[in-house]
Design a protein around this motif. Structure first.
Motif, PDB file in Angstrom:
ATOM      1  N   CYS A  90      93.951  25.740  47.613  1.00 20.96           N
ATOM      2  CA  CYS A  90      93.328  26.740  46.738  1.00 20.96           C
ATOM      3  C   CYS A  90      93.432  28.121  47.369  1.00 20.96           C
ATOM      4  CB  CYS A  90      91.874  26.397  46.466  1.00 20.96           C
ATOM      5  SG  CYS A  90      91.706  24.726  45.815  1.00 20.96           S
ATOM      6  N   LEU A  91      93.222  28.148  48.684  1.00 19.75           N
ATOM      7  CA  LEU A  91      93.328  29.410  49.425  1.00 19.75           C
ATOM      8  C   LEU A  91      94.740  30.009  49.267  1.00 19.75           C
ATOM      9  CD1 LEU A  91      91.344  30.703  51.569  1.00 19.75           C
ATOM     10  CD2 LEU A  91      92.795  29.640  53.312  1.00 19.75           C
ATOM     11  N   LEU A  92      95.754  29.175  49.457  1.00 16.45           N
ATOM     12  CA  LEU A  92      97.140  29.645  49.375  1.00 16.45           C
ATOM     13  C   LEU A  92      97.515  30.018  47.941  1.00 16.45           C
ATOM     14  CD1 LEU A  92      98.918  27.141  51.813  1.00 16.45           C
ATOM     15  CD2 LEU A  92      98.370  29.536  52.229  1.00 16.45           C
ATOM     16  N   CYS A  93      97.053  29.216  46.980  1.00 19.27           N
ATOM     17  CA  CYS A  93      97.369  29.505  45.572  1.00 19.27           C
ATOM     18  C   CYS A  93      96.799  30.859  45.163  1.00 19.27           C
ATOM     19  CB  CYS A  93      96.778  28.454  44.644  1.00 19.27           C
ATOM     20  SG  CYS A  93      97.554  26.857  44.811  1.00 19.27           S
ATOM     21  N   ARG A  94      95.556  31.101  45.552  1.00 16.15           N
ATOM     22  CA  ARG A  94      94.932  32.377  45.171  1.00 16.15           C
ATOM     23  C   ARG A  94      95.735  33.554  45.689  1.00 16.15           C
ATOM     24  NH1 ARG A  94      89.894  30.000  45.454  1.00 16.15           N
ATOM     25  NH2 ARG A  94      89.611  30.489  47.648  1.00 16.15           N
ATOM     26  N   ARG A  95      96.263  33.409  46.892  1.00 10.11           N
ATOM     27  CA  ARG A  95      96.955  34.537  47.512  1.00 10.11           C
ATOM     28  C   ARG A  95      98.431  34.613  47.082  1.00 10.11           C
ATOM     29  NH1 ARG A  95      99.372  37.980  49.054  1.00 10.11           N
ATOM     30  NH2 ARG A  95      99.600  39.025  51.069  1.00 10.11           N
ATOM     31  N   PHE A  96      99.101  33.467  46.927  1.00 11.58           N
ATOM     32  CA  PHE A  96     100.570  33.505  46.797  1.00 11.58           C
ATOM     33  C   PHE A  96     101.124  32.992  45.469  1.00 11.58           C
ATOM     34  CE2 PHE A  96      99.912  33.206  51.475  1.00 11.58           C
ATOM     35  CZ  PHE A  96     100.473  34.428  51.821  1.00 11.58           C
ATOM     36  N   PHE A  97     100.289  32.449  44.579  1.00  8.04           N
ATOM     37  CA  PHE A  97     100.801  32.009  43.279  1.00  8.04           C
ATOM     38  C   PHE A  97     100.527  33.091  42.258  1.00  8.04           C
ATOM     39  CE2 PHE A  97     100.938  27.039  43.316  1.00  8.04           C
ATOM     40  CZ  PHE A  97     101.724  27.080  44.441  1.00  8.04           C
ATOM     41  N   PRO A  98     101.429  33.482  41.362  1.00  4.36           N
ATOM     42  CA  PRO A  98     102.809  33.015  41.372  1.00  4.36           C
ATOM     43  C   PRO A  98     103.586  33.675  42.499  1.00  4.36           C
ATOM     44  CG  PRO A  98     102.520  34.689  39.687  1.00  4.36           C
ATOM     45  CD  PRO A  98     101.170  34.452  40.293  1.00  4.36           C
ATOM     46  N   GLY A 202     110.990  32.731  51.034  1.00  7.20           N
ATOM     47  CA  GLY A 202     110.625  34.043  50.509  1.00  7.20           C
ATOM     48  C   GLY A 202     109.271  34.576  50.959  1.00  7.20           C
ATOM     49  N   ILE A 203     108.328  33.710  51.321  1.00  3.27           N
ATOM     50  CA  ILE A 203     107.036  34.166  51.877  1.00  3.27           C
ATOM     51  C   ILE A 203     107.093  33.935  53.386  1.00  3.27           C
ATOM     52  CG2 ILE A 203     104.529  33.801  51.908  1.00  3.27           C
ATOM     53  CD1 ILE A 203     105.312  34.774  49.187  1.00  3.27           C
ATOM     54  N   SER A 204     106.736  34.965  54.154  1.00  7.39           N
ATOM     55  CA  SER A 204     106.969  34.872  55.603  1.00  7.39           C
ATOM     56  C   SER A 204     105.953  33.968  56.302  1.00  7.39           C
ATOM     57  CB  SER A 204     106.925  36.267  56.232  1.00  7.39           C
ATOM     58  OG  SER A 204     105.597  36.742  56.250  1.00  7.39           O
ATOM     59  N   LEU A 205     106.377  33.429  57.433  1.00  2.77           N
ATOM     60  CA  LEU A 205     105.499  32.620  58.291  1.00  2.77           C
ATOM     61  C   LEU A 205     104.286  33.449  58.721  1.00  2.77           C
ATOM     62  CD1 LEU A 205     104.915  30.110  60.057  1.00  2.77           C
ATOM     63  CD2 LEU A 205     106.504  31.023  61.756  1.00  2.77           C
ATOM     64  N   GLU A 206     104.521  34.743  59.000  1.00  4.34           N
ATOM     65  CA  GLU A 206     103.426  35.614  59.441  1.00  4.34           C
ATOM     66  C   GLU A 206     102.351  35.718  58.347  1.00  4.34           C
ATOM     67  OE1 GLU A 206     106.634  36.209  59.561  1.00  4.34           O
ATOM     68  OE2 GLU A 206     107.244  37.264  61.371  1.00  4.34           O
ATOM     69  N   ALA A 207     102.784  35.912  57.100  1.00  6.17           N
ATOM     70  CA  ALA A 207     101.820  36.055  55.999  1.00  6.17           C
ATOM     71  C   ALA A 207     101.037  34.761  55.802  1.00  6.17           C
ATOM     72  CB  ALA A 207     102.553  36.441  54.712  1.00  6.17           C
ATOM     73  N   SER A 209     100.526  32.385  58.141  1.00  6.29           N
ATOM     74  CA  SER A 209      99.689  32.105  59.316  1.00  6.29           C
ATOM     75  C   SER A 209      98.405  32.921  59.296  1.00  6.29           C
ATOM     76  CB  SER A 209     100.460  32.402  60.604  1.00  6.29           C
ATOM     77  OG  SER A 209     101.564  31.537  60.694  1.00  6.29           O
ATOM     78  N   ALA A 210      98.440  34.073  58.626  1.00  6.07           N
ATOM     79  CA  ALA A 210      97.234  34.894  58.529  1.00  6.07           C
ATOM     80  C   ALA A 210      96.143  34.134  57.771  1.00  6.07           C
ATOM     81  CB  ALA A 210      97.551  36.221  57.837  1.00  6.07           C
ATOM     82  N   LEU A 211      96.546  33.293  56.809  1.00  4.22           N
ATOM     83  CA  LEU A 211      95.574  32.493  56.059  1.00  4.22           C
ATOM     84  C   LEU A 211      95.365  31.112  56.668  1.00  4.22           C
ATOM     85  CD1 LEU A 211      96.091  32.932  52.214  1.00  4.22           C
ATOM     86  CD2 LEU A 211      94.410  33.957  53.709  1.00  4.22           C
ATOM     87  N   LEU A 212      96.425  30.560  57.254  1.00  9.85           N
ATOM     88  CA  LEU A 212      96.381  29.204  57.839  1.00  9.85           C
ATOM     89  C   LEU A 212      96.745  29.311  59.310  1.00  9.85           C
ATOM     90  CD1 LEU A 212      98.380  26.728  55.537  1.00  9.85           C
ATOM     91  CD2 LEU A 212      95.909  27.003  55.693  1.00  9.85           C
ATOM     92  N   PRO A 213      95.783  29.673  60.169  1.00 13.44           N
ATOM     93  CA  PRO A 213      96.107  29.940  61.574  1.00 13.44           C
ATOM     94  C   PRO A 213      96.704  28.735  62.302  1.00 13.44           C
ATOM     95  CG  PRO A 213      93.866  30.650  61.038  1.00 13.44           C
ATOM     96  CD  PRO A 213      94.376  29.910  59.854  1.00 13.44           C
ATOM     97  N   ASP A 214      96.423  27.501  61.825  1.00  7.80           N
ATOM     98  CA  ASP A 214      96.964  26.334  62.555  1.00  7.80           C
ATOM     99  C   ASP A 214      98.304  25.854  61.986  1.00  7.80           C
ATOM    100  OD1 ASP A 214      95.749  25.500  60.240  1.00  7.80           O
ATOM    101  OD2 ASP A 214      94.877  23.681  61.104  1.00  7.80           O
ATOM    102  N   LEU A 215      98.924  26.652  61.117  1.00  3.32           N
ATOM    103  CA  LEU A 215     100.215  26.265  60.521  1.00  3.32           C
ATOM    104  C   LEU A 215     101.273  26.077  61.607  1.00  3.32           C
ATOM    105  CD1 LEU A 215     101.888  25.903  57.901  1.00  3.32           C
ATOM    106  CD2 LEU A 215     102.365  28.361  57.985  1.00  3.32           C
TER     107      LEU A 215
END
Ligand code: TXA
Ligand code: MG
Length: 350
Positions: A90-98, A202-207, A209-215
């Protein structure tokens, strides 16, 4: 030769609903529609229809062991496709979808087994492209779609690329012009703990990791000569031009010298380089595809450049390993796979 694929030109920002309706009819009746997304063109079929999904594997010559991505247009479709969705999704969807992010989740019972290659998980994304979204909405169901290229060829970033690979194997092609990002979506698995990045994109690892620090991300390149079946999507040979590709590492002087030495060894060499690197070779009469000035432009041009050099008939392509920040991580991954691991360390040659 004229192809039997129907091609409809469509506006990428405000698609004509009448054209979308034609394409949606093909999807609903079990056919295949190639369509643009913001990353690359997809080869779509009704995700609920196992026979239609089978048609995708046949058209691409894709092994049944390589699962597809399900494309949705609205969040309500997520619970039709996936089950036990974790809070991190849900966290990732809110930030990166679509957008250019694909999530691997537990699959719902409604997803046919062949779509997921028999796995209990499903890859899902919501593309950020008006044509893709309108098509999914008009079809009234999620659309399963891999990239619309022949298996192991560079992904298609224009309608022409789709026709080059799949003419006659697609019922309808929506031509919305070149795609904007040019490399595929980033794939993140949320069915493992900690979460893992499976494919940079297309979405960077840095972006992320900012939301999912343990990625976690540990690049994995499976050799298709190995006996055991590699994890989906990790085959080393992928995105390959017909020509042999050599990837050079090192600082400017070392790379330029090593490239000149390599050029002298072969006839029919082509270069695929950032503009500033390409300028070093303008004294030579050879096909050069520029990747532009930065990693955004390089991503946009990468697959088209590989295809253009193939069309120019070169036998060897020389490219340079990019910096691995931002989109550079995806570029590096695609180039390494296109090179099937053939990396030349220019420093070692000085
Ligand atoms: O940008 C994109 O993602 C494009 C556009 C068309 O959306 N699609 C795309 O699809 O690149 P494809 O099929 O070329 O790549 C999908 C990748 C494959 O490497 C596949 O192995 C992986 O997603 N994949 C699909 N389902 C998976 C799953 N359940 N677990 C792990 N990997 C999965
Ligand atoms: Mg693909």
């Amino acid at each position: 030769m004229p192809s039997s694929t129907r091609v409809l030109r469509i506006d990428a920002q405000t698609p004509d609903p009448a054209l979308i309706a034609q394409a949606a009819t093909v999807i609903r009746s079990g056919g295949l529609v190639a369509f643009p997304t913001e990353t690359v063109y997809g080869l779509g079929a009704n995700a609920w229809d196992a026979a239609a999904v089978d048609g995708i594997f046949r058209a691409k010559g894709r092994p049944a062991s390589d699962p597809l991505i399900v494309h949705i247009a609205e969040m309500a479709q997520l619970s039709q496709v996936a089950r036990d969705v974790p809070a991190s999704a849900c966290l990732l969807c809110r930030r990166f979808f679509p957008g250019a992010l694909t999530l691997v989740l537990r699959k719902s019972a409604r997803i046919p087994d062949n779509l997921c290659a028999g796995l209990d998980t499903v890859a899902l994304r919501m593309p950020n492209h008006a044509v893709a979204r309108a098509l999914i909405q008009a079809a009234g169901r999620p659309i399963a779609a891999p990239s619309a290229n022949t298996f192991s060829r560079p992904s298609p970033t224009s309608a022409e690329h789709v026709l080059d690979d799949l003419a006659d194997n697609v019922d309808l092609l929506l031509d919305g012009g070149p795609t904007v990002i040019g490399v595929e979506s980033t794939i993140v698995s949320l069915v493992e703990e900690p979460p893992r990045l499976l494919r940079p994109g297309g979405i960077s690892l840095e972006a992320l990791s900012a939301l999912l620090p343990d990625l976690q991300y540990s690049p994995h390149f499976a050799d298709d000569r190995a006996d055991s079946l590699p994890a989906p999507g990790t085959l080393l040979k992928h995105y390959s031009p017909r020509a042999r590709l050599l990837l050079f590492r090192g600082d400017d002087a070392a790379v330029y010298a090593a490239m000149r030495a390599e050029i002298a060894k072969h006839s029919r060499v082509g270069l695929l380089l950032l503009q500033r690197d390409a300028e070093q070779f303008h004294d030579l009469n050879m096909p050069i595809e520029s990747l532009g000035r930065n990693s955004n432009q390089a991503a946009e041009r990468l697959f088209a450049g590989l295809r253009a050099l193939d069309k120019a008939g070169v036998a060897v392509i020389l490219a340079r390993a990019p910096e691995q920040g931002g989109l550079g991580l995806a570029l590096h991954d695609r180039l390494l796979r296109a090179a099937v691991g053939e990396v030349i360390d220019a420093r070692a040659m000085l």
